[in-house]
Write an enzyme that holds these catalytic residues in place. Structure first.
Site, PDB file in Angstrom:
ATOM      1  N   GLY A   9       0.805  -1.219   0.000  1.00  0.00           N
ATOM      2  CA  GLY A   9       0.000   0.000   0.000  1.00  0.00           C
ATOM      3  C   GLY A   9       0.835   1.263   0.000  1.00  0.00           C
ATOM      4  CB  THR A  89     -12.053   2.954  12.229  1.00  0.00           C
ATOM      5  OG1 THR A  89     -11.020   3.940  12.230  1.00  0.00           O
ATOM      6  CG2 THR A  89     -12.874   3.070  13.493  1.00  0.00           C
ATOM      7  CB  CYS A 271      -2.789   8.375   9.628  1.00  0.00           C
ATOM      8  SG  CYS A 271      -1.897   7.129   8.706  1.00  0.00           S
ATOM      9  NE  ARG A 426      -7.571  21.084   1.730  1.00  0.00           N
ATOM     10  CZ  ARG A 426      -7.322  20.153   2.638  1.00  0.00           C
ATOM     11  NH1 ARG A 426      -6.348  20.315   3.512  1.00  0.00           N
ATOM     12  NH2 ARG A 426      -8.063  19.088   2.692  1.00  0.00           N
TER      13      ARG A 426
HETATM   14  C1  UDX Z   1      -0.723   1.707   6.220  1.00  0.00           C
HETATM   15  C2  UDX Z   1      -0.864   0.920   7.506  1.00  0.00           C
HETATM   16  O1  UDX Z   1      -1.281  -0.359   7.238  1.00  0.00           O
HETATM   17  C3  UDX Z   1      -1.780   1.609   8.448  1.00  0.00           C
HETATM   18  O2  UDX Z   1      -1.856   0.915   9.642  1.00  0.00           O
HETATM   19  C4  UDX Z   1      -1.211   2.951   8.683  1.00  0.00           C
HETATM   20  O3  UDX Z   1      -1.876   3.600   9.712  1.00  0.00           O
HETATM   21  C5  UDX Z   1      -1.281   3.720   7.402  1.00  0.00           C
HETATM   22  O4  UDX Z   1      -0.544   3.087   6.464  1.00  0.00           O
HETATM   23  P1  UDX Z   1      -1.598   1.832   3.847  1.00  0.00           P
HETATM   24  O5  UDX Z   1      -0.309   1.302   3.334  1.00  0.00           O
HETATM   25  O6  UDX Z   1      -1.907   3.248   3.616  1.00  0.00           O
HETATM   26  O7  UDX Z   1      -1.741   1.527   5.390  1.00  0.00           O
HETATM   27  O8  UDX Z   1      -2.807   0.894   3.472  1.00  0.00           O
HETATM   28  P2  UDX Z   1      -3.217   0.303   2.094  1.00  0.00           P
HETATM   29  O9  UDX Z   1      -2.758   1.210   1.022  1.00  0.00           O
HETATM   30  O10 UDX Z   1      -4.635  -0.079   2.238  1.00  0.00           O
HETATM   31  O11 UDX Z   1      -2.312  -1.015   2.005  1.00  0.00           O
HETATM   32  C6  UDX Z   1      -2.532  -2.187   2.670  1.00  0.00           C
HETATM   33  C7  UDX Z   1      -2.303  -3.337   1.688  1.00  0.00           C
HETATM   34  O12 UDX Z   1      -2.275  -4.552   2.400  1.00  0.00           O
HETATM   35  C8  UDX Z   1      -3.365  -3.479   0.618  1.00  0.00           C
HETATM   36  O13 UDX Z   1      -2.785  -3.444  -0.646  1.00  0.00           O
HETATM   37  C9  UDX Z   1      -4.004  -4.829   0.898  1.00  0.00           C
HETATM   38  O14 UDX Z   1      -4.394  -5.522  -0.272  1.00  0.00           O
HETATM   39  C10 UDX Z   1      -2.894  -5.548   1.614  1.00  0.00           C
HETATM   40  N1  UDX Z   1      -3.338  -6.647   2.478  1.00  0.00           N
HETATM   41  C11 UDX Z   1      -4.304  -6.433   3.397  1.00  0.00           C
HETATM   42  C12 UDX Z   1      -2.749  -7.888   2.379  1.00  0.00           C
HETATM   43  O15 UDX Z   1      -1.875  -8.112   1.562  1.00  0.00           O
HETATM   44  N2  UDX Z   1      -3.132  -8.867   3.223  1.00  0.00           N
HETATM   45  C13 UDX Z   1      -4.112  -8.704   4.136  1.00  0.00           C
HETATM   46  O16 UDX Z   1      -4.438  -9.621   4.878  1.00  0.00           O
HETATM   47  C14 UDX Z   1      -4.722  -7.436   4.237  1.00  0.00           C
HETATM   48  C1  UDX Z   2       0.133  11.872   8.567  1.00  0.00           C
HETATM   49  C2  UDX Z   2       1.399  12.202   9.365  1.00  0.00           C
HETATM   50  O1  UDX Z   2       1.877  13.495   8.973  1.00  0.00           O
HETATM   51  C3  UDX Z   2       2.461  11.149   9.139  1.00  0.00           C
HETATM   52  O2  UDX Z   2       3.606  11.422   9.942  1.00  0.00           O
HETATM   53  C4  UDX Z   2       1.884   9.789   9.500  1.00  0.00           C
HETATM   54  O3  UDX Z   2       2.815   8.773   9.250  1.00  0.00           O
HETATM   55  C5  UDX Z   2       0.625   9.516   8.700  1.00  0.00           C
HETATM   56  O4  UDX Z   2      -0.317  10.575   8.904  1.00  0.00           O
HETATM   57  P1  UDX Z   2      -0.625  12.151   6.024  1.00  0.00           P
HETATM   58  O5  UDX Z   2      -1.981  11.764   6.510  1.00  0.00           O
HETATM   59  O6  UDX Z   2      -0.060  11.462   4.835  1.00  0.00           O
HETATM   60  O7  UDX Z   2       0.454  11.945   7.186  1.00  0.00           O
HETATM   61  O8  UDX Z   2      -0.631  13.706   5.676  1.00  0.00           O
HETATM   62  P2  UDX Z   2      -0.447  15.077   6.475  1.00  0.00           P
HETATM   63  O9  UDX Z   2       0.476  15.913   5.707  1.00  0.00           O
HETATM   64  O10 UDX Z   2      -0.147  14.867   7.899  1.00  0.00           O
HETATM   65  O11 UDX Z   2      -1.897  15.746   6.335  1.00  0.00           O
HETATM   66  C6  UDX Z   2      -3.057  15.226   6.965  1.00  0.00           C
HETATM   67  C7  UDX Z   2      -4.242  16.139   6.708  1.00  0.00           C
HETATM   68  O12 UDX Z   2      -4.135  17.341   7.452  1.00  0.00           O
HETATM   69  C8  UDX Z   2      -4.397  16.550   5.251  1.00  0.00           C
HETATM   70  O13 UDX Z   2      -5.745  16.507   4.869  1.00  0.00           O
HETATM   71  C9  UDX Z   2      -3.864  17.948   5.248  1.00  0.00           C
HETATM   72  O14 UDX Z   2      -4.384  18.720   4.203  1.00  0.00           O
HETATM   73  C10 UDX Z   2      -4.328  18.440   6.608  1.00  0.00           C
HETATM   74  N1  UDX Z   2      -3.529  19.583   7.098  1.00  0.00           N
HETATM   75  C11 UDX Z   2      -2.205  19.418   7.344  1.00  0.00           C
HETATM   76  C12 UDX Z   2      -4.145  20.807   7.313  1.00  0.00           C
HETATM   77  O15 UDX Z   2      -5.344  20.962   7.097  1.00  0.00           O
HETATM   78  N2  UDX Z   2      -3.384  21.851   7.781  1.00  0.00           N
HETATM   79  C13 UDX Z   2      -2.054  21.716   8.039  1.00  0.00           C
HETATM   80  O16 UDX Z   2      -1.430  22.718   8.468  1.00  0.00           O
HETATM   81  C14 UDX Z   2      -1.447  20.478   7.810  1.00  0.00           C
END
Ligand code: UDX
Ligand code: UDX
Length: 447
Positions: A9, A89, A271, A426
């Site tokens: 992912g 979740t 996240c 934004r």
């Molecule tokens: C990750 C972490 O898993 C999550 O806990 C963290 O908070 C955010 O980043 P992410 O990589 O963004 O998640 O998730 P996703 O893009 O959905 O990738 C998970 C992958 O795992 C999917 O491609 C899914 O097909 C795969 N998967 C899931 C498996 O290969 N086996 C499983 O049993 C379940």
């Molecule tokens: C976040 C954390 O930054 C990263 O460290 C963790 O591993 C995964 O979760 P991500 O969700 O990829 O990363 O993006 P991030 O840049 O944190 O933005 C999250 C959301 O907050 C976005 O929708 C962004 O637009 C918003 N944001 C961020 C604001 O609205 N204002 C800001 O000043 C910063």
């Protein structure tokens, strides 16, 4: 050394590509149950968009970086196994709406226990509730293979859109492990991998529980800053202060700092919400109701901000959207990613569809089918901003893509129904300039 990562992912893919890029002598395999996703990783068009990712994948793929759906084979061969599957979740049963779904992680643990015969280091990369390592350990013990595995926690702090630079130059790498002799040895093995390119002083080692909890806390603190400034944006609109000016003024205080103070229509992404809900659930589990409520407010303010934005738009459009065309620019939860998870745009589009509006969306990276799936088949997905905006009553900028800063707004204005409205969710546009053109312009936190 051989590394296998389960889960191709947004986290597993880029992280393993970086390890392969930095350690040519290590064979890195990324495996996933989803065959379509693996096929995309092996094709010219990767399943995720992330600046700089394509280049390093193309450079290492087939040399020491492999993408495969033969999960068991690669797990069996690996010395180090990363678990990077989703932990969404939970939507049902006990803890529904708050607790993390750990079924995928448990499934991985069972599969590892079934196929492995020799010693391995198993690393939780997915964000998990505190003490998940114990769950994994008890699965291994149940298969009578507990002695074969060392379980470590190595949470990933990369942000989407900047994954490659974050991985290349991380503020810190966190590795949690047991303080037993074998635990320390396993931690050292992982330290040595990262230390190929990350200075040793930026690699922190802790116990497993601190490592698991730190990831949740980091996201909770970041999200809290966004909710804090978003709460203030409402006060700004009411008082005549300008939220960008306030953010700039307070951010100069080195104790506060300038980052994560950009007011917005609300944070999205996979996240923040998930991890805070998880923290809330954990607090309740420990009987800490007041602490749980404190963190829950961060999410409530996020929902409030989205609603506040939609109400403001409906009000400005004379309290009726029926039959009006609304152009939405940007659907991803932030710029430079094609990820839409928890994007504010989903909720805003749904609210407007309910009000009877005709929605036209343009996003430079998100798939048309995905946009329709998350909103409605009736939504028109356009190939350019100009196409979406033509004939619209209002434009909403919901993702801060750079290309939206430099559009020809005069031409867009001319193609719209008058009076034409523009809403900047934004705070990236110059509202005074847009008003000069003739727009009725509104930005979060501007009087
Ligand atoms: C990750 C972490 O898993 C999550 O806990 C963290 O908070 C955010 O980043 P992410 O990589 O963004 O998640 O998730 P996703 O893009 O959905 O990738 C998970 C992958 O795992 C999917 O491609 C899914 O097909 C795969 N998967 C899931 C498996 O290969 N086996 C499983 O049993 C379940
Ligand atoms: C976040 C954390 O930054 C990263 O460290 C963790 O591993 C995964 O979760 P991500 O969700 O990829 O990363 O993006 P991030 O840049 O944190 O933005 C999250 C959301 O907050 C976005 O929708 C962004 O637009 C918003 N944001 C961020 C604001 O609205 N204002 C800001 O000043 C910063």
């Amino acid at each position: 050394m051989k590394i296998c990562c389960i889960g191709a992912g947004y986290v597993g893919g880029p992280t393993m590509a970086m390890i392969a890029n930095k350690c040519h002598d290590i064979e890195v395999a990324v495996v996933d149950l989803n065959e379509e996703r693996i096929a995309a990783w092996n094709s010219p068009s990767l399943p995720i968009y992330e600046p700089g990712l394509q280049e390093i994948v193309e450079e290492r793929r087939g040399k020491n970086l492999f993408f495969s759906s033969e999960v068991k084979k690669y797990i069996k061969d690996a010395d180090v196994i990363f678990i990077s599957v989703g932990t969404p979740t939970k939507s049902y049963g006990i803890g529904a709406g708050q607790a993390a779904e750990l079924g995928y992680v448990e499934g991985c643990a069972r599969m590892i226990a079934e196929v492995c015969e020799g010693p391995k280091i198993v690393i939780e990369k997915s964000t998990v509730p505190v003490r998940t390592a114990e769950v994994i350990k008890s699965v291994f013990t149940g298969y009578d293979k507990g002695h074969l595995f060392e379980i470590l926690s190595n949470p990933e702090f990369l942000a989407e859109g900047t994954a490659i630079t974050d991985l290349d130059n991380p503020d810190r790498v966190l590795i949690g492990g047991d303080s037993t002799e074998t635990g320390k040895k396993a931690v050292q093995t992982v330290v040595d991998i990262y230390n190929r390119w990350v200075p040793r002083e930026n690699i922190i080692t802790t116990n497993v529980w601190s490592s698991e909890l730190s990831k949740l806390v980091a996201n909770a603190f970041l999200a809290q800053r966004v909710s804090s400034i978003n709460a203030i944006s409402a006060v700004c609109e009411a008082s005549g202060a300008d939220v960008d000016e306030v953010a700039n003024a307070i951010g100069k205080d080195s104790r506060i700092g300038p980052k994560f103070l950009k007011s917005s229509v609300g944070f999205g992404g996979s996240c923040f919400q998930k991890d805070i809900l998880n923290l809330v659930y954990l607090c309740e589990h420990f009987g800490l109701a007041d602490v749980a409520e404190y963190w829950h407010q961060v999410i409530k303010i996020n929902e409030y901000q989205r609603k506040r934005f939609t109400r403001k738009i409906i009000h400005s459009l004379y309290n009726t959207l029926k039959g009006k065309r609304i152009a939405v620019l940007g659907f991803a939860f932030k710029k430079d990613t094609n990820d839409t998870r928890e994007s504010a745009a989903i909720y805003i589009c749904r609210d407007f569809i309910e009000e009877g509006a005709d929605i036209a969306v343009y996003d430079p990276q998100v798939d048309a089918e995905e946009i329709k799936g998350l909103t409605s088949e009736k939504v028109e997905v356009c190939g350019s901003a100009a196409e979406a905006v033509a004939g619209a009553h209002a434009v909403l900028v919901l993702t801060e893509w750079d290309e939206f800063k430099t559009l020809d707004y005069t031409a867009l204005y001319e193609s719209m129904v008058k009076p034409a409205h523009i809403f900047d969710g934004r705070n990236i546009l110059d509202l005074a300039e847009l008003e000069k053109i003739g727009f009725n312009a509104f930005g979060i936190g501007k009087a």
